[in-house]
Design a protein around this motif. Structure first.
Motif, mmCIF file in Angstrom:
data_model
loop_
_atom_site.group_PDB
_atom_site.id
_atom_site.type_symbol
_atom_site.label_atom_id
_atom_site.label_comp_id
_atom_site.label_asym_id
_atom_site.label_seq_id
_atom_site.Cartn_x
_atom_site.Cartn_y
_atom_site.Cartn_z
ATOM 1 N N GLY A 296 0.815 -1.211 0.000
ATOM 2 C CA GLY A 296 0.000 0.000 0.000
ATOM 3 C C GLY A 296 0.845 1.255 0.000
ATOM 4 O O GLY A 296 0.541 2.230 -0.704
ATOM 5 N N LEU A 297 1.925 1.248 0.769
ATOM 6 C CA LEU A 297 2.833 2.405 0.801
ATOM 7 C C LEU A 297 3.577 2.565 -0.520
ATOM 8 O O LEU A 297 3.822 3.691 -0.968
ATOM 9 C CB LEU A 297 3.819 2.260 1.964
ATOM 10 N N LEU A 298 3.943 1.462 -1.153
ATOM 11 C CA LEU A 298 4.597 1.533 -2.458
ATOM 12 C C LEU A 298 3.656 2.131 -3.507
ATOM 13 O O LEU A 298 4.075 2.898 -4.374
ATOM 14 C CB LEU A 298 5.045 0.138 -2.903
ATOM 15 N N CYS A 299 2.374 1.787 -3.404
ATOM 16 C CA CYS A 299 1.384 2.286 -4.364
ATOM 17 C C CYS A 299 1.132 3.781 -4.208
ATOM 18 O O CYS A 299 0.675 4.433 -5.155
ATOM 19 C CB CYS A 299 0.059 1.546 -4.194
ATOM 20 N N THR A 300 1.410 4.318 -3.038
ATOM 21 C CA THR A 300 1.093 5.727 -2.767
ATOM 22 C C THR A 300 2.335 6.618 -2.755
ATOM 23 O O THR A 300 2.336 7.697 -2.162
ATOM 24 C CB THR A 300 0.344 5.861 -1.431
ATOM 25 N N LYS A 301 3.384 6.162 -3.408
ATOM 26 C CA LYS A 301 4.596 6.984 -3.510
ATOM 27 C C LYS A 301 4.278 8.329 -4.158
ATOM 28 O O LYS A 301 3.419 8.426 -5.044
ATOM 29 C CB LYS A 301 5.659 6.269 -4.350
ATOM 30 N N ASN A 302 5.005 9.340 -3.728
ATOM 31 C CA ASN A 302 4.787 10.687 -4.246
ATOM 32 C C ASN A 302 5.158 10.786 -5.727
ATOM 33 O O ASN A 302 4.469 11.436 -6.516
ATOM 34 C CB ASN A 302 5.602 11.692 -3.422
ATOM 35 N N VAL A 303 6.237 10.147 -6.119
ATOM 36 C CA VAL A 303 6.687 10.186 -7.505
ATOM 37 C C VAL A 303 5.911 9.146 -8.305
ATOM 38 O O VAL A 303 6.044 7.948 -8.089
ATOM 39 C CB VAL A 303 8.201 9.913 -7.606
ATOM 40 N N THR A 304 5.099 9.622 -9.242
ATOM 41 C CA THR A 304 4.172 8.766 -9.972
ATOM 42 C C THR A 304 4.855 7.573 -10.633
ATOM 43 O O THR A 304 4.414 6.428 -10.496
ATOM 44 C CB THR A 304 3.449 9.591 -11.056
ATOM 45 N N LYS A 305 5.934 7.812 -11.359
ATOM 46 C CA LYS A 305 6.569 6.752 -12.136
ATOM 47 C C LYS A 305 7.227 5.690 -11.259
ATOM 48 O O LYS A 305 7.558 4.602 -11.749
ATOM 49 C CB LYS A 305 7.589 7.344 -13.109
ATOM 50 N N ARG A 306 7.433 5.999 -9.970
ATOM 51 C CA ARG A 306 8.052 5.018 -9.077
ATOM 52 C C ARG A 306 7.036 4.106 -8.392
ATOM 53 O O ARG A 306 7.413 3.191 -7.656
ATOM 54 C CB ARG A 306 8.894 5.750 -8.024
ATOM 55 N N ARG A 307 5.757 4.352 -8.640
ATOM 56 C CA ARG A 307 4.752 3.427 -8.126
ATOM 57 C C ARG A 307 4.747 2.171 -8.989
ATOM 58 O O ARG A 307 4.960 2.249 -10.200
ATOM 59 C CB ARG A 307 3.353 4.068 -8.170
ATOM 60 N N PRO A 308 4.482 1.013 -8.423
ATOM 61 C CA PRO A 308 4.416 -0.200 -9.236
ATOM 62 C C PRO A 308 3.171 -0.186 -10.113
ATOM 63 O O PRO A 308 2.205 0.518 -9.820
ATOM 64 C CB PRO A 308 4.333 -1.317 -8.183
ATOM 65 N N ASP A 309 3.198 -0.957 -11.210
ATOM 66 C CA ASP A 309 1.968 -1.131 -11.971
ATOM 67 C C ASP A 309 1.156 -2.235 -11.311
ATOM 68 O O ASP A 309 1.624 -2.921 -10.397
ATOM 69 C CB ASP A 309 2.267 -1.444 -13.444
ATOM 70 N N MET A 310 -0.087 -2.430 -11.756
ATOM 71 C CA MET A 310 -0.970 -3.382 -11.072
ATOM 72 C C MET A 310 -0.518 -4.827 -11.251
ATOM 73 O O MET A 310 -0.764 -5.666 -10.378
ATOM 74 C CB MET A 310 -2.410 -3.214 -11.539
ATOM 75 N N GLU A 327 12.153 0.223 -2.432
ATOM 76 C CA GLU A 327 12.318 1.437 -1.643
ATOM 77 C C GLU A 327 10.958 2.038 -1.305
ATOM 78 O O GLU A 327 10.169 2.372 -2.193
ATOM 79 C CB GLU A 327 13.147 2.471 -2.410
ATOM 80 N N ILE A 328 10.678 2.153 -0.014
ATOM 81 C CA ILE A 328 9.424 2.756 0.440
ATOM 82 C C ILE A 328 9.720 4.166 0.930
ATOM 83 O O ILE A 328 10.581 4.362 1.790
ATOM 84 C CB ILE A 328 8.787 1.919 1.569
ATOM 85 N N THR A 329 9.032 5.128 0.352
ATOM 86 C CA THR A 329 9.231 6.524 0.734
ATOM 87 C C THR A 329 7.933 7.101 1.300
ATOM 88 O O THR A 329 6.857 6.547 1.085
ATOM 89 C CB THR A 329 9.677 7.366 -0.479
ATOM 90 N N GLN A 330 8.052 8.204 1.996
ATOM 91 C CA GLN A 330 6.892 8.818 2.618
ATOM 92 C C GLN A 330 5.868 9.243 1.556
ATOM 93 O O GLN A 330 6.197 9.955 0.619
ATOM 94 C CB GLN A 330 7.305 10.039 3.447
ATOM 95 N N PRO A 331 4.646 8.789 1.699
ATOM 96 C CA PRO A 331 3.628 9.135 0.704
ATOM 97 C C PRO A 331 3.199 10.592 0.809
ATOM 98 O O PRO A 331 3.285 11.203 1.873
ATOM 99 C CB PRO A 331 2.464 8.197 1.060
ATOM 100 N N ASP A 332 2.770 11.132 -0.312
ATOM 101 C CA ASP A 332 2.218 12.487 -0.316
ATOM 102 C C ASP A 332 0.721 12.368 -0.081
ATOM 103 O O ASP A 332 0.056 11.499 -0.655
ATOM 104 C CB ASP A 332 2.494 13.161 -1.656
ATOM 105 N N VAL A 333 0.189 13.231 0.760
ATOM 106 C CA VAL A 333 -1.217 13.158 1.136
ATOM 107 C C VAL A 333 -1.843 14.542 1.050
ATOM 108 O O VAL A 333 -1.267 15.524 1.516
ATOM 109 C CB VAL A 333 -1.382 12.616 2.581
#
Length: 383
Positions: A296-310, A327-333
């Motif tokens: 879930g945290l990987l899916c909500t990465k701030n940088v769009t292209k670094r999110r995994p595809d489905m 790499e898990i980074t702080q999500p943007d909310v």
């Protein structure tokens, strides 16, 4: 003249003549056409006792067709401002797709002022009302059940993103749009905001629509829709399912109100297990639950292209791809509408400044004046 010029070939009940809506239904020729009279009978005159929900563009009723088939009858409200466009979008998007984790469209009614979609009836309502609702549903959402729901939604979304051409971006993945059948198999519903994404287009620029809390920041702020926008929404939903709580709860202390922020805090402190639903019983696999939260945290990465595809998300949920090496980074909310407004204004100001700077005349070493030309290549939503 509309580019949608053909009408249904297969009908049920009397067909209205010269209905202008018929001209907008190209690509839906093989959908069953129900008469309004038939749906009135099926729902007992749209009796309130048969009302099972209220969507963005109107009420939904349970009905029974003459052959005994139970259906959900979704009625376009005459007061709905965006409903006409969403009705057409939903009808044309879902008419040609079929998957076990998507709702099944039985047909529609386009008769005079009546615009109605007819879906298969799903006995256990939505995740928002059962798992996350304040009232107890009586359904036991044990860990095994939640795993199946998470994977099922991911399968349906992966199909929309990669299994059909053009690709489909749902734009409104959220708990209330995940319906459950009698076996608690999840079905993605409500395609009123869906967009088709041609294979050679990276994103679509469109009006922002959806539900705050699930909206990817780049979409909410700049109106840029990609399949990764859906991935962000799925990440929020995934954490909701594991934690058993809504993405936003203003009854909690300020620092605990946003589920995604709280999940990151626990992850950062090495206590990710603390966000897992405490009501889960003996079948809980803590390691697996933490893996789902990390996805879930990987899916909500701030940088769009670094999110995994489905497709990758599915592999990680099934344990077929390593999560801990990612790499898990702080999500943007985006916390609320005020936050959205301020950030949208700041983004617009920055963009304007950039354009003005790049467009200003500058002197070259030879003394010639040059001007930079700015071209935006995106598809606009024509309202």
């Amino acid at each position: 003249m509309s580019c949608f010029s053909r009408i249904f070939k297969r009908t049920r009940g009397p067909q209205q003549q010269n209905d202008p809506w018929d001209e907008d239904l190209s690509g839906a020729e093989n959908i069953t056409r129900f008469s309004y009279k038939e749906l009135v009978r099926a729902t007992a005159k749209f009796d309130q006792s048969n009302k099972i929900g209220e969507g963005g563009y109107g009420p939904v009723y349970k009905g029974t067709l003459r052959d005994g088939t139970a259906v959900a009858v979704k009625v376009l409200s005459l007061q709905s401002r965006q409903g006409g466009r969403e009705f057409l979008s939903e009808l044309l998007t879902i008419s040609d797709v079929s998957h076990k984790n998507l709702v099944k469209l039985h047909g529609c009614c386009v008769e005079g002022s009546h615009k109605i979609l007819v879906y298969n009836y799903l006995e256990n309502n939505s995740l928002a009302q059962t798992l996350l609702g304040s009232r107890k549903s009586g359904i036991q959402f044990n860990w095994n059940t939640r795993v199946n729901i998470c994977i099922g939604v991911a399968q349906g979304l992966a199909y929309l993103h990669d299994g059909v051409r053009p690709h489909i971006v749902h734009r409104d993945i959220k708990a209330s749009n995940i319906l459950l059948d009698k076996d608690l198999t999840p079905k993605i519903s409500d395609f009123g905001l869906a967009k088709l994404l041609p294979a050679d287009v990276s994103h679509i620029s469109t009006r922002v629509a959806g539900t705050l809390g699930y909206l990817a920041p780049e979409y909410a702020i700049r109106g840029q829709v990609t399949r990764k926008s859906d991935v962000y929404s799925f990440g929020v939903l995934l954490i909701e399912i594991v934690s058993g709580r809504c993405n936003t709860d203003t009854r909690l202390p300020y620092e605990d109100q946003i589920l995604l922020e709280k999940t990151w805090t626990y992850y950062d402190q090495g206590e990710l297990h603390e966000i897992i639903d405490s009501s889960l019983g003996d079948d809980l696999d803590v390691d697996e639950a933490c893996r789902f939260l990390k996805v879930g945290l990987l899916c909500t990465k701030n940088v769009t292209k670094r999110r995994p595809d489905m497709a990758s998300v599915l592999q990680m949920l099934r344990g077929e791809m390593d999560v801990d090496s990612q790499e898990i980074t702080q999500p943007d909310v985006i916390r609320d509408f005020r936050d959205l407004k301020l950030r949208s204004k700041a983004t617009s100001s920055t963009l304007l400044t950039s354009i003005m700077a790049r467009s200003s005349p500058s002197s070259s070493s030879a003394g010639n004046t040059t001007r930079t030309s700015i071209t935006f290549t995106a598809i606009s939503d024509r309202d």
